[in-house]
Every structure is written in structure tokens, then in C-alpha cells.
Design a protein around this motif. Structure first.
Motif, mmCIF file in Angstrom:
data_model
loop_
_atom_site.group_PDB
_atom_site.id
_atom_site.type_symbol
_atom_site.label_atom_id
_atom_site.label_comp_id
_atom_site.label_asym_id
_atom_site.label_seq_id
_atom_site.Cartn_x
_atom_site.Cartn_y
_atom_site.Cartn_z
ATOM 1 N N PRO A 1 59.073 50.484 63.122
ATOM 2 C CA PRO A 1 59.621 51.336 62.057
ATOM 3 C C PRO A 1 58.617 51.556 60.921
ATOM 4 N N GLU A 2 57.818 50.526 60.620
ATOM 5 C CA GLU A 2 56.818 50.664 59.565
ATOM 6 C C GLU A 2 55.736 51.668 59.968
ATOM 7 N N GLN A 3 55.303 51.594 61.237
ATOM 8 C CA GLN A 3 54.286 52.519 61.728
ATOM 9 C C GLN A 3 54.834 53.941 61.756
ATOM 10 N N GLN A 4 56.100 54.072 62.166
ATOM 11 C CA GLN A 4 56.717 55.403 62.199
ATOM 12 C C GLN A 4 56.793 55.997 60.802
ATOM 13 N N TYR B 1 55.073 60.543 69.493
ATOM 14 C CA TYR B 1 56.506 60.588 69.200
ATOM 15 C C TYR B 1 57.124 61.788 69.902
ATOM 16 N N SER B 2 58.400 61.634 70.221
ATOM 17 C CA SER B 2 59.184 62.759 70.717
ATOM 18 C C SER B 2 59.844 63.385 69.494
ATOM 19 N N VAL B 3 59.740 64.690 69.362
ATOM 20 C CA VAL B 3 60.281 65.362 68.190
ATOM 21 C C VAL B 3 61.305 66.393 68.653
ATOM 22 N N GLY B 4 62.468 66.361 68.016
ATOM 23 C CA GLY B 4 63.518 67.315 68.411
ATOM 24 C C GLY B 4 64.281 67.829 67.237
ATOM 25 N N ALA C 1 67.989 77.537 54.782
ATOM 26 C CA ALA C 1 68.528 76.328 55.377
ATOM 27 C C ALA C 1 67.367 75.422 55.800
ATOM 28 N N HIS C 2 67.515 74.145 55.580
ATOM 29 C CA HIS C 2 66.466 73.214 55.967
ATOM 30 C C HIS C 2 66.850 72.556 57.276
ATOM 31 N N ALA C 3 66.003 72.737 58.267
ATOM 32 C CA ALA C 3 66.241 72.148 59.565
ATOM 33 C C ALA C 3 65.889 70.663 59.521
ATOM 34 N N GLN C 4 66.728 69.857 60.116
ATOM 35 C CA GLN C 4 66.460 68.432 60.217
ATOM 36 C C GLN C 4 65.579 68.200 61.439
ATOM 37 N N VAL C 5 64.526 67.440 61.282
ATOM 38 C CA VAL C 5 63.632 67.115 62.386
ATOM 39 C C VAL C 5 63.885 65.661 62.770
ATOM 40 N N TYR C 6 64.148 65.437 64.037
ATOM 41 C CA TYR C 6 64.403 64.084 64.534
ATOM 42 C C TYR C 6 63.170 63.583 65.275
ATOM 43 N N VAL C 7 62.765 62.347 64.975
ATOM 44 C CA VAL C 7 61.549 61.775 65.540
ATOM 45 C C VAL C 7 61.898 60.453 66.216
ATOM 46 N N TYR C 8 61.427 60.295 67.460
ATOM 47 C CA TYR C 8 61.689 59.080 68.222
ATOM 48 C C TYR C 8 60.368 58.513 68.736
ATOM 49 N N ARG D 1 54.840 59.988 57.003
ATOM 50 C CA ARG D 1 54.278 60.305 55.683
ATOM 51 C C ARG D 1 52.943 61.050 55.841
ATOM 52 N N ASP D 2 52.086 60.542 56.730
ATOM 53 C CA ASP D 2 50.795 61.194 56.965
ATOM 54 C C ASP D 2 50.984 62.612 57.512
ATOM 55 N N CYS D 3 51.913 62.775 58.461
ATOM 56 C CA CYS D 3 52.132 64.091 59.064
ATOM 57 C C CYS D 3 52.798 65.066 58.089
ATOM 58 N N GLN D 4 53.665 64.554 57.208
ATOM 59 C CA GLN D 4 54.262 65.416 56.184
ATOM 60 C C GLN D 4 53.171 65.933 55.243
ATOM 61 N N ASN D 5 52.289 65.041 54.833
ATOM 62 C CA ASN D 5 51.189 65.448 53.949
ATOM 63 C C ASN D 5 50.265 66.440 54.643
#
Length: 135
Positions: free
Chosen positions: A35-38, A132-135, A21-28, A43-47
Motif C-alpha cells: 500500500p505504501e508503494q502504491q 498496476y491494473s487501471v480501470g 464530471a470527475h471520473a474515478q480511476v481505480y488502481v489495483y 503520487r508520482d503518476c499524478q504529478n
């Protein structure tokens, strides 16, 4: 023999749809990021998370390949054991295919779940470090 072998291989192949199962990660954003910076930060953090863990979300298929491989090995062993023991080689092959496929699929899914968990932790740490807050 054909019916038992085919049944075992079909059951093993059915496990192809089994995947972690793939967990969804929410970022605020917490520091007024646009939105562009986020998007750029995500993208940078995924890489970065992929580089650190060797796991790339969405690139699956290992469970299915290992399930079929294990099923084929189990079928061959089951046919030999069934034939040598005086039993039915076909029934042995079917049972071996099922057992080999299930065992291989579960082992691989467990490794993929751990890899995904490590990736999610690395991604979350990166995003939190960028405000960012990540949940």
C-alpha cells in the motif's frame, strides 16, 4: 430594466455549479506492491500527468469565472442592442446575460472535460507502466 438584468445575471451565476464530471480511476497492484508503494506510485503518476497536461484535478473554478464574465459581456451588449433598437434595454440585458453566460460556461466546461480526459489517460499510462491494473 433592473429585474430583467438581475434575472439574467442570476441565471448565469447559477451555472457556477456546473462543472465537468470527475471520473474515478481505480488502481489495483498486479506485482505485489505494498500500500505504501502504491501511494508513492500514485503520487508520482499524478504529478507526472499534471506536468504533461497542465491540468490539476480539484483546481476548478474556470467554468464559473467564465460564466460570469460571459454573462456580464452579454448583458452589456444586450442592453445596448435593446436600447438602440427601440426595445427594452433591461430585457435585452437580461437575455444577453443569460446567453453570454451559458455560451461561455459550456465552452469552458468542454475544455475542462478534455483536459481531465487527457490527465486521466496520462495517469493511467504511468500506473500501468509501473505494474498496476487501471480501470
Amino acid at each position: 430594466m433592473k429585474r430583467s438584468l438581475l434575472g439574467g445575471l442570476c441565471l448565469s451565476a447559477a451555472l457556477l455549479s456546473f462543472s465537468p464530471a470527475h471520473a474515478q480511476v481505480y488502481v489495483y497492484p498486479q506485482q505485489g506492491q505494498s500500500p505504501e508503494q502504491q501511494s508513492a506510485d500514485q503520487r508520482d503518476c499524478q504529478n507526472s500527468a499534471s506536468a504533461q497536461t497542465g491540468y490539476v484535478p480539484g483546481q476548478q473554478g474556470q467554468v464559473g469565472r467564465n460564466t460570469l464574465r460571459g454573462g456580464a459581456r452579454g448583458a452589456a451588449a444586450g442592453a445596448i442592442i435593446g436600447g438602440v433598437s427601440g426595445g427594452s434595454a433591461g430585457k435585452g440585458a437580461g437575455a444577453g446575460a443569460l446567453l453570454g453566460g451559458v455560451t461561455s460556461g459550456v465552452r469552458t466546461a468542454s475544455r475542462e472535460n478534455q483536459a481531465q480526459s487527457n490527465w486521466t489517460r496520462a495517469f493511467s499510462a504511468c500506473m500501468q507502466a509501473r505494474g498496476y491494473s487501471v480501470g
